[in-house]
Write a protein that holds these residues in place. Sequence first.
Motif, PDB file in Angstrom:
ATOM      1  N   GLN A  12      -4.211  18.288   9.571  1.00  0.00           N
ATOM      2  CA  GLN A  12      -3.182  17.652   8.907  1.00  0.00           C
ATOM      3  C   GLN A  12      -2.503  17.959   7.186  1.00  0.00           C
ATOM      4  OE1 GLN A  12      -4.280  12.705   9.477  1.00  0.00           O
ATOM      5  NE2 GLN A  12      -5.320  14.271  11.751  1.00  0.00           N
ATOM      6  N   TYR A  13      -1.681  17.725   7.429  1.00  0.00           N
ATOM      7  CA  TYR A  13      -0.383  18.447   6.123  1.00  0.00           C
ATOM      8  C   TYR A  13       0.427  16.924   6.491  1.00  0.00           C
ATOM      9  CZ  TYR A  13      -1.715  22.791   7.040  1.00  0.00           C
ATOM     10  OH  TYR A  13      -2.588  23.927   7.669  1.00  0.00           O
ATOM     11  N   PHE A  14       0.118  16.187   5.204  1.00  0.00           N
ATOM     12  CA  PHE A  14       0.782  14.854   4.760  1.00  0.00           C
ATOM     13  C   PHE A  14       2.128  14.978   4.283  1.00  0.00           C
ATOM     14  CE2 PHE A  14      -2.247  12.128   5.935  1.00  0.00           C
ATOM     15  CZ  PHE A  14      -3.655  13.007   6.148  1.00  0.00           C
TER      16      PHE A  14
ATOM     17  N   ALA B 169       1.130  -1.426   0.216  1.00  0.00           N
ATOM     18  CA  ALA B 169       0.279   0.104  -0.275  1.00  0.00           C
ATOM     19  C   ALA B 169       0.666   1.104   0.239  1.00  0.00           C
ATOM     20  CB  ALA B 169      -0.645   0.061   1.101  1.00  0.00           C
ATOM     21  N   LEU B 170       0.055   2.515   0.472  1.00  0.00           N
ATOM     22  CA  LEU B 170       1.076   3.793   0.213  1.00  0.00           C
ATOM     23  C   LEU B 170       1.054   3.785   2.104  1.00  0.00           C
ATOM     24  CD1 LEU B 170       2.444   5.876  -1.243  1.00  0.00           C
ATOM     25  CD2 LEU B 170       0.456   6.808  -1.184  1.00  0.00           C
ATOM     26  N   TYR B 171       1.953   4.265   2.727  1.00  0.00           N
ATOM     27  CA  TYR B 171       1.816   4.380   3.771  1.00  0.00           C
ATOM     28  C   TYR B 171       2.273   6.313   3.927  1.00  0.00           C
ATOM     29  CZ  TYR B 171       1.234  -0.179   4.313  1.00  0.00           C
ATOM     30  OH  TYR B 171       0.844  -1.940   5.409  1.00  0.00           O
ATOM     31  N   LEU B 172       0.852   6.824   4.616  1.00  0.00           N
ATOM     32  CA  LEU B 172       1.432   8.251   4.415  1.00  0.00           C
ATOM     33  C   LEU B 172       1.082   8.733   6.128  1.00  0.00           C
ATOM     34  CD1 LEU B 172      -1.568   9.541   2.641  1.00  0.00           C
ATOM     35  CD2 LEU B 172       1.010   9.509   1.435  1.00  0.00           C
ATOM     36  N   CYS B 173       2.171  10.019   6.201  1.00  0.00           N
ATOM     37  CA  CYS B 173       2.741   9.960   7.427  1.00  0.00           C
ATOM     38  C   CYS B 173       2.033  11.717   7.568  1.00  0.00           C
ATOM     39  CB  CYS B 173       4.319  10.348   7.256  1.00  0.00           C
ATOM     40  SG  CYS B 173       4.567  11.328   9.195  1.00  0.00           S
ATOM     41  N   ALA B 174       1.547  11.363   8.723  1.00  0.00           N
ATOM     42  CA  ALA B 174       1.380  13.211   8.859  1.00  0.00           C
ATOM     43  C   ALA B 174       1.206  14.324   9.592  1.00  0.00           C
ATOM     44  CB  ALA B 174      -0.593  13.135   8.330  1.00  0.00           C
ATOM     45  N   SER B 175       1.035  15.083   9.928  1.00  0.00           N
ATOM     46  CA  SER B 175       1.550  15.623  11.564  1.00  0.00           C
ATOM     47  C   SER B 175       0.523  17.487  11.314  1.00  0.00           C
ATOM     48  CB  SER B 175       2.478  16.264  11.534  1.00  0.00           C
ATOM     49  OG  SER B 175       3.121  17.741  10.459  1.00  0.00           O
ATOM     50  N   SER B 176      -0.203  17.496  12.524  1.00  0.00           N
ATOM     51  CA  SER B 176      -0.887  18.341  12.849  1.00  0.00           C
ATOM     52  C   SER B 176      -0.246  19.264  14.165  1.00  0.00           C
ATOM     53  CB  SER B 176      -2.299  18.311  13.159  1.00  0.00           C
ATOM     54  OG  SER B 176      -2.259  18.087  14.015  1.00  0.00           O
ATOM     55  N   GLN B 177      -0.471  20.698  13.944  1.00  0.00           N
ATOM     56  CA  GLN B 177      -0.185  21.233  15.973  1.00  0.00           C
ATOM     57  C   GLN B 177      -0.594  20.716  16.717  1.00  0.00           C
ATOM     58  OE1 GLN B 177       0.820  24.403  14.793  1.00  0.00           O
ATOM     59  NE2 GLN B 177       1.972  24.124  17.359  1.00  0.00           N
ATOM     60  N   GLU B 178      -1.629  19.575  17.070  1.00  0.00           N
ATOM     61  CA  GLU B 178      -2.009  18.877  18.072  1.00  0.00           C
ATOM     62  C   GLU B 178      -3.182  18.562  17.731  1.00  0.00           C
ATOM     63  OE1 GLU B 178      -2.074  22.721  20.921  1.00  0.00           O
ATOM     64  OE2 GLU B 178      -2.871  20.779  22.343  1.00  0.00           O
ATOM     65  N   ARG B 179      -2.860  17.414  18.902  1.00  0.00           N
ATOM     66  CA  ARG B 179      -4.192  16.626  18.723  1.00  0.00           C
ATOM     67  C   ARG B 179      -5.176  17.055  19.491  1.00  0.00           C
ATOM     68  NH1 ARG B 179      -6.701  12.894  15.771  1.00  0.00           N
ATOM     69  NH2 ARG B 179      -7.108  11.197  16.582  1.00  0.00           N
ATOM     70  N   GLY B 180      -6.764  16.909  19.120  1.00  0.00           N
ATOM     71  CA  GLY B 180      -8.349  17.115  20.113  1.00  0.00           C
ATOM     72  C   GLY B 180      -8.195  18.890  19.020  1.00  0.00           C
ATOM     73  N   VAL B 181      -8.432  19.080  18.363  1.00  0.00           N
ATOM     74  CA  VAL B 181      -8.585  21.078  19.354  1.00  0.00           C
ATOM     75  C   VAL B 181      -9.519  21.380  18.057  1.00  0.00           C
ATOM     76  CG1 VAL B 181      -7.050  21.565  20.359  1.00  0.00           C
ATOM     77  CG2 VAL B 181      -6.759  21.794  18.215  1.00  0.00           C
ATOM     78  N   GLY B 182     -10.276  20.710  16.114  1.00  0.00           N
ATOM     79  CA  GLY B 182     -10.849  20.740  15.892  1.00  0.00           C
ATOM     80  C   GLY B 182      -9.769  21.013  14.120  1.00  0.00           C
ATOM     81  N   GLY B 183     -10.530  23.201  14.466  1.00  0.00           N
ATOM     82  CA  GLY B 183      -9.523  23.019  13.012  1.00  0.00           C
ATOM     83  C   GLY B 183      -7.460  23.236  13.295  1.00  0.00           C
ATOM     84  N   GLY B 184      -7.437  23.429  14.996  1.00  0.00           N
ATOM     85  CA  GLY B 184      -6.039  23.444  14.883  1.00  0.00           C
ATOM     86  C   GLY B 184      -5.250  22.137  14.337  1.00  0.00           C
TER      87      GLY B 184
END
Lengths: 109, 116
Positions: B105-107, B87-102
């Motif tokens: 995720q950037y892949f 498959a294709l394995y994607l990594c993503a990051s975000s400012q933090e977890r659990g704050v809606g629009g915050g």
Amino acid sequence: GQNIDQPTEMTATEGAIVQINCTYQTSGFNGLFWYQQHAGEAPTFLSYNVLDGLEEKGRFSSFLSRSKGYSYLLLKELQMKDSASYLCAVMDSNYQLIWGAGTKLIIKP
Amino acid sequence: ETGVTQTPRHLVMGMTNKKSLKCEQHLGHNAMYWYKQSAKKPLELMFVYNFKEQTENNSVPSRFSPECPNSSHLFLHLHTLQPEDSALYLCASSQERGVGGGETQYFGPGTRLLVL
């Protein structure tokens, strides 16, 4: 269960307008995201809606109706580079993203 | 966003091999994710790290083992994989977890994995 539905594939003509629909059933709602993914590339963020209504960003607009569990992505003045898959994702009450399978958009000259 | 990089971009491995996927984010984010993307299927969340702590493991087989040494780096260690893991394995990051629009995720571009 949680479910996101969007059409598998759509075809449109360069210069035209296309609307990609997304319906959802989730445990809670903390926002809806649209991403664009070109073949072999990373998904890229397009829009985030948490309140009802239309959000416009240049040629792309996204609409949300929470009462209907419905969103659409509107693409205007289509260009060949818009050929891609468009992913709809809803954030549930646990802040987990529930993803649709994506809509492959084919643009013809 | 091109602030998330992944290596290798392509990987072919036998079922008895051990390999690792690497992800690095340059966005100053605190949450990182591993996803599996199979053709015509929704993205499947595998693991989530928030401030270096693993917060979710979505029933992923033990042949996949994540590691997050700091907020900028994430690894996925692979061993004794099966052909259906291709498959294709994607990594993503975000400012933090659990704050809606915050949590936008950037892949990264993904690693295309083929298990023979």
